[in-house]
Structure formats: structure tokens, C-alpha cells
Write an enzyme that holds these catalytic residues in place. Structure first.
Site, mmCIF file in Angstrom:
data_model
loop_
_atom_site.group_PDB
_atom_site.id
_atom_site.type_symbol
_atom_site.label_atom_id
_atom_site.label_comp_id
_atom_site.label_asym_id
_atom_site.label_seq_id
_atom_site.Cartn_x
_atom_site.Cartn_y
_atom_site.Cartn_z
ATOM 1 N N HIS A 25 0.872 -1.199 0.000
ATOM 2 C CA HIS A 25 0.000 0.000 0.000
ATOM 3 C C HIS A 25 0.891 1.225 0.000
ATOM 4 O O HIS A 25 1.470 1.595 1.019
ATOM 5 C CB HIS A 25 -0.904 -0.019 1.244
ATOM 6 C CG HIS A 25 -1.862 1.130 1.326
ATOM 7 N ND1 HIS A 25 -3.195 0.954 1.663
ATOM 8 C CD2 HIS A 25 -1.711 2.467 1.134
ATOM 9 C CE1 HIS A 25 -3.810 2.129 1.659
ATOM 10 N NE2 HIS A 25 -2.924 3.071 1.350
ATOM 11 N N HIS A 32 1.641 5.320 -1.573
ATOM 12 C CA HIS A 32 1.281 6.550 -2.305
ATOM 13 C C HIS A 32 2.566 7.167 -2.839
ATOM 14 O O HIS A 32 3.425 7.588 -2.055
ATOM 15 C CB HIS A 32 0.592 7.558 -1.375
ATOM 16 C CG HIS A 32 -0.673 7.046 -0.780
ATOM 17 N ND1 HIS A 32 -1.901 7.243 -1.363
ATOM 18 C CD2 HIS A 32 -0.909 6.313 0.336
ATOM 19 C CE1 HIS A 32 -2.837 6.665 -0.629
ATOM 20 N NE2 HIS A 32 -2.272 6.093 0.411
ATOM 21 N N LEU A 33 2.692 7.204 -4.157
ATOM 22 C CA LEU A 33 3.894 7.810 -4.751
ATOM 23 C C LEU A 33 3.619 9.211 -5.282
ATOM 24 O O LEU A 33 4.542 9.936 -5.606
ATOM 25 C CB LEU A 33 4.415 6.931 -5.896
ATOM 26 C CG LEU A 33 5.122 5.633 -5.507
ATOM 27 C CD1 LEU A 33 5.445 4.814 -6.746
ATOM 28 C CD2 LEU A 33 6.383 5.898 -4.690
ATOM 29 N N ARG A 34 2.299 9.562 -5.394
ATOM 30 C CA ARG A 34 1.891 10.864 -5.965
ATOM 31 C C ARG A 34 2.314 10.945 -7.440
ATOM 32 O O ARG A 34 2.605 9.951 -8.067
ATOM 33 C CB ARG A 34 2.458 12.054 -5.157
ATOM 34 C CG ARG A 34 2.286 11.938 -3.646
ATOM 35 C CD ARG A 34 0.862 11.772 -3.199
ATOM 36 N NE ARG A 34 0.740 11.894 -1.731
ATOM 37 C CZ ARG A 34 -0.265 11.408 -1.030
ATOM 38 N NH1 ARG A 34 -1.258 10.757 -1.628
ATOM 39 N NH2 ARG A 34 -0.312 11.569 0.275
ATOM 40 N N ASN A 83 -5.259 7.529 -5.624
ATOM 41 C CA ASN A 83 -5.945 8.773 -5.230
ATOM 42 C C ASN A 83 -5.167 10.017 -5.652
ATOM 43 O O ASN A 83 -4.839 10.874 -4.847
ATOM 44 C CB ASN A 83 -6.242 8.785 -3.721
ATOM 45 C CG ASN A 83 -4.998 8.692 -2.850
ATOM 46 O OD1 ASN A 83 -3.976 8.137 -3.261
ATOM 47 N ND2 ASN A 83 -5.068 9.237 -1.646
ATOM 48 N N HIS A 95 -10.463 1.066 1.924
ATOM 49 C CA HIS A 95 -10.186 1.983 3.042
ATOM 50 C C HIS A 95 -11.400 1.897 3.955
ATOM 51 O O HIS A 95 -12.432 2.509 3.686
ATOM 52 C CB HIS A 95 -9.979 3.419 2.539
ATOM 53 C CG HIS A 95 -9.621 4.370 3.646
ATOM 54 N ND1 HIS A 95 -8.426 5.052 3.681
ATOM 55 C CD2 HIS A 95 -10.290 4.722 4.777
ATOM 56 C CE1 HIS A 95 -8.383 5.797 4.781
ATOM 57 N NE2 HIS A 95 -9.508 5.614 5.462
ATOM 58 N N HIS A 125 -4.625 -0.961 5.768
ATOM 59 C CA HIS A 125 -4.077 -0.256 6.943
ATOM 60 C C HIS A 125 -4.940 -0.398 8.192
ATOM 61 O O HIS A 125 -5.456 0.579 8.711
ATOM 62 C CB HIS A 125 -3.787 1.225 6.628
ATOM 63 C CG HIS A 125 -4.835 1.970 5.854
ATOM 64 N ND1 HIS A 125 -6.159 2.002 6.240
ATOM 65 C CD2 HIS A 125 -4.754 2.706 4.723
ATOM 66 C CE1 HIS A 125 -6.825 2.728 5.373
ATOM 67 N NE2 HIS A 125 -6.004 3.160 4.446
ATOM 68 N N ASP A 135 1.513 2.440 3.530
ATOM 69 C CA ASP A 135 0.655 3.627 3.435
ATOM 70 C C ASP A 135 1.512 4.884 3.535
ATOM 71 O O ASP A 135 1.062 5.914 4.023
ATOM 72 C CB ASP A 135 -0.451 3.615 4.497
ATOM 73 C CG ASP A 135 -1.535 4.644 4.205
ATOM 74 O OD1 ASP A 135 -1.617 5.127 3.062
ATOM 75 O OD2 ASP A 135 -2.291 4.978 5.134
ATOM 76 N N HIS A 162 3.201 14.333 1.915
ATOM 77 C CA HIS A 162 2.565 15.611 1.591
ATOM 78 C C HIS A 162 3.657 16.664 1.707
ATOM 79 O O HIS A 162 4.571 16.516 2.534
ATOM 80 C CB HIS A 162 1.445 15.939 2.589
ATOM 81 C CG HIS A 162 0.241 15.054 2.478
ATOM 82 N ND1 HIS A 162 -0.793 15.306 1.595
ATOM 83 C CD2 HIS A 162 -0.100 13.918 3.120
ATOM 84 C CE1 HIS A 162 -1.714 14.365 1.712
ATOM 85 N NE2 HIS A 162 -1.323 13.491 2.629
ATOM 86 N N ALA A 187 -3.484 14.524 6.099
ATOM 87 C CA ALA A 187 -3.273 13.211 6.723
ATOM 88 C C ALA A 187 -2.296 12.381 5.912
ATOM 89 O O ALA A 187 -2.424 12.285 4.691
ATOM 90 C CB ALA A 187 -4.606 12.476 6.836
HETATM 91 C C1 NCD Z 1 -3.430 8.917 2.467
HETATM 92 C C2 NCD Z 1 -3.021 9.990 1.473
HETATM 93 O O1 NCD Z 1 -2.514 11.023 1.898
HETATM 94 O O2 NCD Z 1 -3.174 9.777 0.273
HETATM 95 N N1 NCD Z 1 -3.442 9.493 3.781
HETATM 96 C C3 NCD Z 1 -3.371 8.831 4.951
HETATM 97 O O3 NCD Z 1 -3.479 9.469 6.005
HETATM 98 N N2 NCD Z 1 -3.176 7.537 4.998
HETATM 99 C C4 NCD Z 1 -4.734 8.365 2.057
HETATM 100 C C5 NCD Z 1 -5.133 7.120 2.788
HETATM 101 O O4 NCD Z 1 -4.584 6.041 2.569
HETATM 102 O O5 NCD Z 1 -6.025 7.227 3.638
HETATM 103 ZN ZN ZN Z 2 -3.248 5.012 1.810
#
Ligand code: NCD
Ligand code: ZN
Length: 335
Positions: free
Chosen positions: A12, A14-16, A39, A132, A166, A238, A242, A254
Site C-alpha cells: 500500500h 502513495h507515490l503521488r 488517489n 479503506h 491499513h 501507506d 505531503h 493526513a
Molecule cells: C493517504 C493519502 O494522503 O493519500 N493518507 C493517509 O493518512 N493515509 C490516504 C489514505 O490512505 O487514507
Molecule cells: Zn493510503
């Protein structure tokens, strides 16, 4: 002491996109692969958008051997659309977000009944569903309130490959034991911290994520399950970077950015708890067995030599602050 891992996976991540992707991708390149979250803005909802994103990730990985297991943002789909997704190289499964539950999830599902027909088809077609799982209730109860939805899905679609993403509570772990047809991912931070670490003293925005860290007994239950080698519990960082200005702000975004410290800290935790032999399953074997994955071959060795974690990572005009920023952690990667 040293631990060598074969093809570790982050289930899981997030690479953006854009400049942030160029910064984050190399920091996950010690993994052999990862399940990539959809996302983005706008979310990745079509095979065409997904293929474009996969190509940008491959380019940002700069030659590193890395399998991107791509997800599509769940929206109701016809059989033909699902078939097209399934046939797209790199496609892994769908990520379902309740509408508005977390970062960039406004286009998610507001009523699970909307998902019914699609989920039935996904079950028949062997397409995984990653969820999620949070309600819109009181923040500490959101995951627990969502467990009835998992129970409903696991009962109604017994062959659906369903993942609770998660997980943060002992109650979610109990559900995992109740339903052999469900798996779960757990993050690094939820094996380590509780809500006290986030908000018990001075507020620590870089530890704020969704789902929020819970009680000590939840953290302890998750850690024990991982150390005991629960076969359906998998590592999913996860890691959710940011920009620093969005974290150190009124209205903190978050997400905890753990990618650069995930493998060393996991090695340290498993080794100091006498469970080094269980780490391979947690970071690769369990996921490979459950999903039938064959990631690229890659070995990585971790050692009990401390690593100084940078105060932040900066490049391409972006700046992100990792977990343990400016601190020393006990283990590092052998380069
Ligand atoms: C994630 C995100 O910033 O894309 N944020 C997080 O707090 N985990 C999104 C997610 O997995 O809920
Ligand atoms: Zn996530």
C-alpha cells in the site's frame, strides 16, 4: 546482526505524481514492488490513465527493478470495463474509498449498494478489492464501525479477494481470524505509535494519518500478530507524503511519510523481538501466497548499524519530512 530479504513488497503505497513522484519513487526503490494507490487529482479511474501513471512511475524509478502493482479507484463498472482493466498490463485491483473519507476520495462510494453488481463481477473474475475501511463516525470508532461492512462483503462475496487496508485495531484483527477469505495490510506506524504519540503531548503533525493511530492495546495486538507471522497480515506502508507546508499547517494533511525508514525499522522491530525469521513472510511471502505474485528478483540486506534519518528530503522544488526526521534509528540498509 544482518537480515537478508528476498523481493520485499510494500502492499500500500502513495507515490503521488509530477515532481513529488520524482522525489518519492527512488525512496521506495529498495522494495521489489508495491501496490500503488490511485488517489491522484483526479483519481486514476481508467486503464488508460493507469497505464500513463505506471509509465511515469517506471521513469521516476530511474532504472530500478520494481514491479508497480497498479490499482484503479473503484467506481461502478460493467463487465466489459472490468475485463478491459483486467487485461491492462500492471493492473492489480480496485481500491474502494468511502466518499470523502481521506485525501482525494471525494469521488468514492457513498452507499455500498452502488457497488453491488461490480463486486459480484469482480468476485467471478478474480479481481482483488482493497478497501479503506472507515465510517464517518467519531474518529476513534471509524474503523470498528466499518467492520460490519467487511463482514457483509466477506459473507456476500465469499470468493472475492478482499483486503482491509491499513488496519489499526485489535477488533479488525479479530475479524481477520473470523473470515479466512479476508486479508489485511498494516503500516509501520501502526505497529509502533498510539494516539498519544500524535496528540498526547505537543501535536506531531508528521504522525497524523488516516486511520488515526489508536490505543496501546490495538498497537500491541497488531505488533504481536505481525511478529507471530499471521499468514494473512501483510506490510503496506501507506507511506503518504505531503509537502512540508501542507503538514506543518492549520488543517494538516493526513499521511505519514515512512518509505525511507520502513525496511530498516521493520528489521529492527522484528530482530529486537526475536522474530527476524518472520519478517520475510510479513514483507513479501504472505502477499505472494495470497495474491499469487511473482515480483522481480531482488535481495536486500539490513544490518544493526544505525542510520541517521534526514530532517527532510528535498528535490524538484518539493520538500517532505519523513518519520524519524533528524533522529537516529537502530538499523540501516547495507549498500
Ligand atoms: C493517504 C493519502 O494522503 O493519500 N493518507 C493517509 O493518512 N493515509 C490516504 C489514505 O490512505 O487514507
Ligand atoms: Zn493510503
Amino acid at each position: 546482526m544482518k537480515i537478508t530479504l528476498n523481493s520485499p513488497l510494500d502492499m500500500h503505497l502513495h507515490l503521488r505524481d509530477g515532481d513529488m513522484l520524482k522525489l518519492t519513487a527512488p525512496l521506495s526503490a529498495d522494495f521489489a514492488g508495491a501496490v500503488i494507490m490511485p488517489n491522484l487529482v483526479p483519481p486514476v479511474t481508467t486503464p488508460t490513465a493507469m497505464q500513463g501513471y505506471a509509465a511515469r512511475i517506471a521513469s521516476a524509478m530511474d532504472g530500478a527493478a520494481f514491479s508497480s502493482y497498479m490499482t484503479l479507484f473503484f467506481t461502478p463498472m460493467s463487465e466489459k470495463e472490468l475485463q478491459a482493466a483486467k487485461e491492462t498490463p500492471g493492473f492489480f485491483g480496485f481500491k474502494l474509498y468511502p466518499a470523502g473519507i481521506t485525501t482525494n476520495s471525494e469521488g468514492g462510494i457513498s452507499d455500498m449498494a452502488q457497488a453491488d453488481t461490480t463486486l459480484k463481477l469482480m468476485e467471478e473474475m478474480g479481481i482483488p478489492l482493497l478497501v479503506h475501511g472507515e465510517s464517518h463516525g467519531f474518529v476513534m470508532d471509524r474503523e470498528q464501525e466499518f467492520l460490519s461492512v467487511y463482514r457483509h462483503l466477506a459473507t456476500k462475496y465469499p470468493k472475492l479477494k478482499l483486503s482491509m487496508e491499513h488496519i489499526t485495531t485489535a477488533a479488525a484483527l479479530r475479524l481477520l481470524d473470523e473470515f479466512p477469505n479476508i486479508c489485511a495490510t498494516v503500516t509501520l506506524q501502526h505497529l509502533i505509535i498510539t494516539l498519544d504519540d500524535v496528540a498526547g503531548g505537543a501535536l506531531r503533525p508528521h504522525l497524523f494519518c488516516k486511520p488515526i493511530a489508536k490505543r496501546p492495546e490495538d498497537r500491541d495486538a497488531l505488533l504481536q500478530a505481525a511478529l507471530n507471522g499471521h499468514p494473512r497480515l501483510m506490510f503496506g506502508s501507506d507511506s503518504a507524503p505531503h509537502p512540508r507546508c501542507k503538514k506543518e499547517a492549520c488543517g494538516c494533511a493526513a499521511g505519514v511519510f515512512t518509505a525511507p525508514v520502513a525496511l530498516p525499522r521493520l528489521a529492527e522491530i522484528f530482530a529486537t523481538n526475536g522474530a527476524a525469521d518472520k519478517l520475510q513472510g510479513f514483507v513479501s511471502g504472505n502477499a505472494c501466497a495470497w495474491y499469487g505474485l511473482t515480483p522481480v528478483q531482488k535481495t536486500i540486506t539490513l544490518q544493526d548499524t544505525p542510520m541517521m534519518v534526514p530532517a527532510s528530503y528535498r528535490s524538484y522544488g518539493e520538500q517532505v519530512v519523513p518519520m524519524y526526521a533528524g533522529e537516529s534509528i537502530g538499523w540501516s540498509i547495507v549498500r
